[in-house]
Design a protein around this motif. Structure first.
Motif, PDB file in Angstrom:
ATOM      1  N   GLN A 161       0.428 -24.672   4.770  1.00 18.20           N
ATOM      2  CA  GLN A 161       0.875 -23.924   5.948  1.00 18.20           C
ATOM      3  C   GLN A 161       1.332 -22.525   5.569  1.00 18.20           C
ATOM      4  O   GLN A 161       1.059 -21.552   6.282  1.00 18.20           O
ATOM      5  CB  GLN A 161       2.008 -24.665   6.644  1.00 18.20           C
TER       6      GLN A 161
ATOM      7  N   GLY B 274      -0.378 -19.169   6.861  1.00 20.44           N
ATOM      8  CA  GLY B 274       0.426 -18.180   7.580  1.00 20.44           C
ATOM      9  C   GLY B 274       0.309 -16.798   6.975  1.00 20.44           C
ATOM     10  O   GLY B 274       0.170 -15.800   7.693  1.00 20.44           O
ATOM     11  N   VAL B 275       0.349 -16.731   5.653  1.00 19.66           N
ATOM     12  CA  VAL B 275       0.192 -15.432   4.984  1.00 19.66           C
ATOM     13  C   VAL B 275      -1.208 -14.878   5.238  1.00 19.66           C
ATOM     14  O   VAL B 275      -1.368 -13.687   5.506  1.00 19.66           O
ATOM     15  CB  VAL B 275       0.470 -15.571   3.472  1.00 19.66           C
TER      16      VAL B 275
ATOM     17  N   ILE C 193      -3.182 -15.434   7.816  1.00 20.50           N
ATOM     18  CA  ILE C 193      -3.283 -14.985   9.208  1.00 20.50           C
ATOM     19  C   ILE C 193      -2.544 -13.671   9.404  1.00 20.50           C
ATOM     20  O   ILE C 193      -3.029 -12.763  10.095  1.00 20.50           O
ATOM     21  CB  ILE C 193      -2.763 -16.082  10.152  1.00 20.50           C
ATOM     22  N   ALA C 194      -1.369 -13.547   8.787  1.00 13.38           N
ATOM     23  CA  ALA C 194      -0.601 -12.298   8.909  1.00 13.38           C
ATOM     24  C   ALA C 194      -1.349 -11.127   8.283  1.00 13.38           C
ATOM     25  O   ALA C 194      -1.389 -10.026   8.858  1.00 13.38           O
ATOM     26  CB  ALA C 194       0.770 -12.465   8.260  1.00 13.38           C
ATOM     27  N   VAL C 195      -1.942 -11.347   7.125  1.00 11.90           N
ATOM     28  CA  VAL C 195      -2.710 -10.280   6.472  1.00 11.90           C
ATOM     29  C   VAL C 195      -3.928  -9.903   7.314  1.00 11.90           C
ATOM     30  O   VAL C 195      -4.232  -8.717   7.486  1.00 11.90           O
ATOM     31  CB  VAL C 195      -3.122 -10.711   5.044  1.00 11.90           C
TER      32      VAL C 195
ATOM     33  N   ALA D 177      -4.250 -10.195  10.549  1.00 16.60           N
ATOM     34  CA  ALA D 177      -3.794  -9.462  11.737  1.00 16.60           C
ATOM     35  C   ALA D 177      -3.448  -8.019  11.381  1.00 16.60           C
ATOM     36  O   ALA D 177      -3.792  -7.092  12.122  1.00 16.60           O
ATOM     37  CB  ALA D 177      -2.589 -10.160  12.352  1.00 16.60           C
ATOM     38  N   ALA D 178      -2.779  -7.817  10.253  1.00 19.99           N
ATOM     39  CA  ALA D 178      -2.429  -6.460   9.836  1.00 19.99           C
ATOM     40  C   ALA D 178      -3.669  -5.631   9.548  1.00 19.99           C
ATOM     41  O   ALA D 178      -3.742  -4.454   9.919  1.00 19.99           O
ATOM     42  CB  ALA D 178      -1.524  -6.517   8.607  1.00 19.99           C
TER      43      ALA D 178
END
Length: 94
Positions: A40, A44-45, A47-49, A51-52
Motif C-alpha cells: 500500500q 501510494g507513493v 500514485i502521488a508521483v 499525479a505530480a
C-alpha cells in the motif's frame, strides 16, 4: 544558517555510517500484514508521483501553448447554462 545545515548534514552522514558499520543482526518475525502495508505504501507513493508528474506536464503544456499562442479551446463547443421550465406542462401533471 548555512553552517547549521552543513553540521546537520555531516551529523546525518556520520550517524548513518555508524549504524551501518556497527549494527547488529536482528532476528525478527515479520507478520504477513506487514507486506500488505508495504504494498500500500509503495502504491501510494507511485500514485502521488504520477499525479505530480501529470500536473507538471499539464502546467508545462499550458505555458508552452501560451508562449506559442495556441488556443486549445478553439474548436470546442460550449453549451449555455440556461434552464427553461414550461409552467403549463407542470400544471397539467398535477
Amino acid at each position: 544558517m548555512r553552517k547549521i545545515a552543513e553540521v546537520l548534514g555531516v551529523l546525518f552522514v556520520v550517524s548513518t555510517l555508524s549504524m551501518l558499520m556497527f549494527g547488529a543482526n536482528a532476528s525478527a518475525y515479520l507478520d504477513p500484514s506487514v507486506m500488505t502495508y508495504l504494498i500500500q505504501a509503495i502504491a501510494g507513493v507511485g500514485i502521488a508521483v504520477a499525479a505530480a508528474v501529470g500536473i507538471g506536464i499539464r502546467r508545462a503544456k499550458k505555458k508552452l501553448n501560451n508562449k506559442l499562442g495556441i488556443d486549445e479551446n478553439k474548436n470546442k463547443e460550449v453549451e449555455s447554462d440556461e434552464i427553461t421550465v414550461n409552467i403549463d406542462d407542470t400544471e397539467d401533471k398535477q
